[in-house]
Design a protein around this motif. Structure first.
Motif, mmCIF file in Angstrom:
data_model
loop_
_atom_site.group_PDB
_atom_site.id
_atom_site.type_symbol
_atom_site.label_atom_id
_atom_site.label_comp_id
_atom_site.label_asym_id
_atom_site.label_seq_id
_atom_site.Cartn_x
_atom_site.Cartn_y
_atom_site.Cartn_z
ATOM 1 N N ILE A 123 41.064 46.934 31.918
ATOM 2 C CA ILE A 123 40.856 45.595 32.433
ATOM 3 C C ILE A 123 41.400 45.737 34.117
ATOM 4 O O ILE A 123 42.807 46.076 33.732
ATOM 5 C CB ILE A 123 41.008 44.646 31.685
ATOM 6 C CG1 ILE A 123 40.487 44.981 29.925
ATOM 7 C CG2 ILE A 123 41.342 43.335 32.213
ATOM 8 C CD1 ILE A 123 40.726 43.947 29.556
ATOM 9 N N TYR A 124 41.241 45.093 34.769
ATOM 10 C CA TYR A 124 42.097 44.970 36.449
ATOM 11 C C TYR A 124 42.505 43.083 36.173
ATOM 12 O O TYR A 124 41.052 42.348 36.133
ATOM 13 C CB TYR A 124 41.231 45.577 37.359
ATOM 14 C CG TYR A 124 41.158 46.592 37.069
ATOM 15 C CD1 TYR A 124 42.115 47.567 37.926
ATOM 16 C CD2 TYR A 124 40.485 47.231 36.445
ATOM 17 C CE1 TYR A 124 42.001 49.457 37.493
ATOM 18 C CE2 TYR A 124 40.257 48.958 36.093
ATOM 19 C CZ TYR A 124 41.429 49.350 37.192
ATOM 20 O OH TYR A 124 41.743 50.868 36.577
ATOM 21 N N LYS A 125 43.330 42.875 37.787
ATOM 22 C CA LYS A 125 43.542 41.402 38.096
ATOM 23 C C LYS A 125 42.262 41.475 39.219
ATOM 24 O O LYS A 125 43.087 42.763 39.887
ATOM 25 C CB LYS A 125 45.072 41.503 38.414
ATOM 26 C CG LYS A 125 45.689 41.166 37.256
ATOM 27 C CD LYS A 125 46.886 40.058 36.892
ATOM 28 C CE LYS A 125 47.596 40.504 36.368
ATOM 29 N NZ LYS A 125 47.459 39.377 35.717
ATOM 30 N N ALA A 126 41.466 40.347 39.468
ATOM 31 C CA ALA A 126 40.653 40.653 40.742
ATOM 32 C C ALA A 126 41.526 40.167 42.425
ATOM 33 O O ALA A 126 41.389 39.536 42.207
ATOM 34 C CB ALA A 126 38.991 40.122 40.679
ATOM 35 N N GLU A 127 42.094 41.763 42.249
ATOM 36 C CA GLU A 127 43.124 41.903 43.527
ATOM 37 C C GLU A 127 42.610 42.416 44.697
ATOM 38 O O GLU A 127 41.803 42.695 44.656
ATOM 39 C CB GLU A 127 44.731 41.214 43.555
ATOM 40 C CG GLU A 127 44.880 40.240 42.723
ATOM 41 C CD GLU A 127 46.203 41.215 41.379
ATOM 42 O OE1 GLU A 127 46.508 42.025 42.108
ATOM 43 O OE2 GLU A 127 46.766 39.959 41.062
ATOM 44 N N LYS A 128 42.865 42.197 45.974
ATOM 45 C CA LYS A 128 42.885 42.819 47.946
ATOM 46 C C LYS A 128 43.012 44.137 46.662
ATOM 47 O O LYS A 128 42.256 45.733 47.321
ATOM 48 C CB LYS A 128 43.628 42.604 48.353
ATOM 49 C CG LYS A 128 43.155 41.041 49.052
ATOM 50 C CD LYS A 128 41.981 40.805 49.804
ATOM 51 C CE LYS A 128 41.454 40.131 50.653
ATOM 52 N NZ LYS A 128 40.086 40.504 50.887
ATOM 53 N N LYS A 129 44.233 44.752 46.195
ATOM 54 C CA LYS A 129 44.572 45.998 45.200
ATOM 55 C C LYS A 129 45.018 45.494 43.653
ATOM 56 O O LYS A 129 45.193 44.963 43.268
ATOM 57 C CB LYS A 129 45.165 46.274 45.425
ATOM 58 C CG LYS A 129 45.801 48.101 45.122
ATOM 59 C CD LYS A 129 44.359 49.372 45.861
ATOM 60 C CE LYS A 129 45.346 50.742 45.054
ATOM 61 N NZ LYS A 129 44.145 51.875 45.563
ATOM 62 N N PRO A 130 43.498 45.433 43.078
ATOM 63 C CA PRO A 130 43.062 45.576 41.467
ATOM 64 C C PRO A 130 44.352 46.469 40.966
ATOM 65 O O PRO A 130 44.697 47.729 40.893
ATOM 66 C CB PRO A 130 42.415 46.410 40.993
ATOM 67 C CG PRO A 130 40.814 46.305 43.080
ATOM 68 C CD PRO A 130 41.636 46.666 43.650
ATOM 69 N N LYS A 131 44.669 45.527 40.188
ATOM 70 C CA LYS A 131 45.639 45.679 39.630
ATOM 71 C C LYS A 131 45.856 45.993 37.907
ATOM 72 O O LYS A 131 44.961 45.129 37.299
ATOM 73 C CB LYS A 131 46.974 44.608 38.986
ATOM 74 C CG LYS A 131 48.348 45.521 38.861
ATOM 75 C CD LYS A 131 49.451 43.829 38.647
ATOM 76 C CE LYS A 131 50.776 44.449 38.099
ATOM 77 N NZ LYS A 131 51.753 43.483 37.851
ATOM 78 N N LYS A 132 46.039 46.938 37.129
ATOM 79 C CA LYS A 132 46.144 47.542 35.580
ATOM 80 C C LYS A 132 46.157 46.786 34.862
ATOM 81 O O LYS A 132 47.173 46.875 35.663
ATOM 82 C CB LYS A 132 45.354 49.099 35.492
ATOM 83 C CG LYS A 132 45.380 49.169 34.379
ATOM 84 C CD LYS A 132 44.451 50.584 33.784
ATOM 85 C CE LYS A 132 44.264 50.717 32.432
ATOM 86 N NZ LYS A 132 44.546 52.444 32.391
#
Length: 597
Positions: free
Chosen positions: A78-87
């Motif tokens: 699961i990732y945060k939808a950001e420019k650089k996805p964060k798990k």
């Protein structure tokens, strides 16, 4: 046009509602590829590229600022939808999309949990009312269905039980209400004896509001805007209508309405032999029935689908008077209400992809989109913790049979005991009628136990039943006689065959994944107690049972099988191919696995 049975309509309401977004819980970004075989990126519904060429495997859409993607072990990350996805969080065998800050997940060899958008566990849902929870469906209107002992109940967004698991079927929350079929009516419902059941209507506090008698309405779907589609059968004629919360008739059931799915602003989509159309509750037809599907996309907009003679499907948006909105038709289109209410993901007739706004204009400055997907999470999330010993206990496996059936059981007895595990959409004959089993010697069914799937085959020495036309053949047996178009009487009679063998199979899908060796060892241990081991290696065992029959248990890369009965002499089995066998955890499907013993 394809017809929908009452049962199919009811299940459609249950299944489709699970993926409908709440009004404040929109999909805000969509996975896409710039080239057919390229890496996956993410683009917002407004056309902004969040990131490109980031993932090898296809991600889900973005909800609550979160998305998921399968890793090389086929587990969700699961990732945060950001420019650089964060798990965030761990890795999960199953997971839903986030809904209002909550998601349902399950780690390997663990129970189902609720987590927040930081990956923190809000609650572990292992047992409810002392019973193990086997599966939970996605949240809808702040509530989720859970299953225990093959029955459904309801929990809230924090995992607190609202409705106990007393229902063999229950709808998702709709219009602040649930509709269920109490488990005491289970046999009647699954055998389509709908006159013998009652539908229970409950509120979000779990309080019973009222019941609907199956003698009055054979089938119901779900409440929308205070109205409920209902079905009655008049012989072979399917008739649908609408009642309100006071059970007053709003639309009288009629043969011209063979299905109702959605209700909005005193209008409803309906189905008959000509297709899907739109009608008011006063009976005025706004759109003549002609489409293959028709569904609301907001209060005054609909999405229509029509299959042309060339075999190609065309999607368009229309108003309530059947006027097309915009100038284009599409091969595929999401509803505006499925995304952010102002955009739709569309596939053009030339197979290219785009995003349109609510003025039916293409969003400007889109990147090249070779492929886009509308991938959602799991539905349901299944518990990955398996107590294999308890599973086999529930199946009542012994050298003499399983599930209360023995080698001496007749075909009629087997069907009466196990018919509840078989589906039957054809209601010309009762579900347990001998009609369905003529000219077949194998009774097969699939069963779910605490979210684990078992496939069972019971083989008889001869055919289970036969057709007869001479009353003398029936003797003193109680059989039902029919007449064909020629006026010839006929009936179906059970044969007196005995069982030759049992076959039980567990595939390494869902919660059995990675657990085949444990299942093999437990089956070996149980059958060893019932006889003498003749041959054994790491992947198989042959046992001469005390009842003079043979048991053969073995493992393949994708399954474990136990078969016992009159299957041959123990000394004749060759088990060398199973020595050193290992479970295959890849997603590859083995063609050679099908059709073998």
């Amino acid at each position: 046009m394809n017809r929908l049975t009452p049962f199919m309509l009811f299940m459609m309401m249950i299944l489709t509602s699970c993926n409908t977004t709440d009004s404040n819980d929109y999909i805000t970004a969509i996975p896409y590829q710039e080239t057919e075989d390229g890496m996956w990126g993410m683009i917002t519904t407004e056309g902004e590229v969040l990131f490109s060429k980031e993932f090898k495997n296809e991600p889900t859409v973005v909800k609550d600022g979160m998305f998921m993607v399968r890793n090389e072990d086929n587990n969700w990350e699961i990732y945060k939808a950001e420019k650089k996805p964060k798990k965030i969080g761990s890795e999960y065998t199953a997971a839903t999309l986030f809904c209002n800050g909550r998601a349902l997940v399950c780690e390997k060899d663990n129970y189902i949990s609720i987590i927040d958008t930081d990956g923190k566990t809000i609650k572990t849902i292992d047992k409810i009312d002392g019973k193990p929870v086997s599966r939970v469906l996605p949240f809808y209107e702040g509530f989720a269905k859970y299953m225990t002992d093959e029955c459904y109940g309801i929990i809230d967004k924090d995992g607190n039980p609202i409705i106990p698991a007393d229902y063999c079927l229950i709808t998702d929350c709709s219009d602040g209400k649930f509709i269920g079929v109490n488990k005491k009516y289970s046999t009647y419902y699954w055998n389509n004896h709908l006159d013998n059941i009652k539908y229970t209507v409950l509120n979000t506090m779990g309080e019973i509001l009222f019941e609907i008698d199956g003698t009055e309405y054979n089938q119901v779907t779900k409440f929308e805007n205070g109205l409920l589609p209902v079905y009655i059968s008049n012989g072979n004629t399917e008739m649908w209508g609408i009642i309100n919360e006071k059970q007053e008739v709003v639309v009288k059931p009629t043969k011209d309405i063979m299905g109702i799915i959605e209700i909005r602003n005193n209008m409803f989509t309906f189905y008959n032999k000509d297709g899907w159309g739109l009608m008011t509750t006063e009976g005025k037809i706004l759109i003549k029935p002609k489409y293959n599907t028709l569904s609301f996309d907001g209060d005054d907009r609909l999405q229509a689908y029509y299959l042309y003679k060339d075999g190609k499907g065309h999607v368009k948006f229309i108003d309530i008077n059947d006027n097309q909105l915009g100038k284009e038709t599409f091969s595929y289109a999401t509803k505006f209400s499925e995304l952010d209410n102002t955009h739709s993901l569309v596939q053009m007739q030339d197979n290219s992809w785009s995003i349109i706004n609510d003025k039916y204009e293409h969003v400007a400055n889109l990147p090249k989109i070779a492929n886009a997907e509308y991938k959602l999470g799991d539905n349901p999330v299944e518990c990955n913790f398996v107590d294999i010993a308890k599973i086999l206990d529930k199946l009542q496996i012994s050298q003499n049979g399983m599930e209360g059936v023995t080698f001496q059981s007749s075909p009629k007895t087997v069907v009466e005991k196990l018919i509840k595990y078989r589906d039957n959409e054809d209601h010309r004959y009762p579900k347990a009628s001998a009609y369905w089993f003529q000219n077949q010697s194998i009774y097969e069914y699939y069963k779910t136990i605490n979210n684990l799937y078992a496939s069972v085959e019971i083989e008889f020495y001869g055919d289970m039943s036969r057709a007869i036309s001479d009353p003398k053949e029936a003797g003193n047996k109680d059989v039902k006689w029919y007449k064909n178009d020629m006026g010839i009487s006929y009936a179906y009679l059970w044969n007196d065959e005995k069982i030759k063998s049992f076959r039980l199979e567990f595939a390494n899908d869902a919660m059995m994944r990675g657990k085949l060796s444990r299942m093999l060892d437990e089956l070996k241990k149980r059958f060893k107690k019932a006889g003498r081991v003749v041959k054994e290696n790491d992947g198989a065992i042959v046992i001469a049972l005390d009842n003079y029959k043979t048991a053969f248990i073995y493992m393949k890369p994708k399954k474990v099988v136990a078969t016992w009965g009159d299957i041959g002499y123990p000394e004749d089995f060759n088990i060398s191919e199973y020595d050193g066998i290992k479970e295959d955890l890849s997603n590859k499907i083995y063609e050679e696995e099908y059709g073998e013993n």
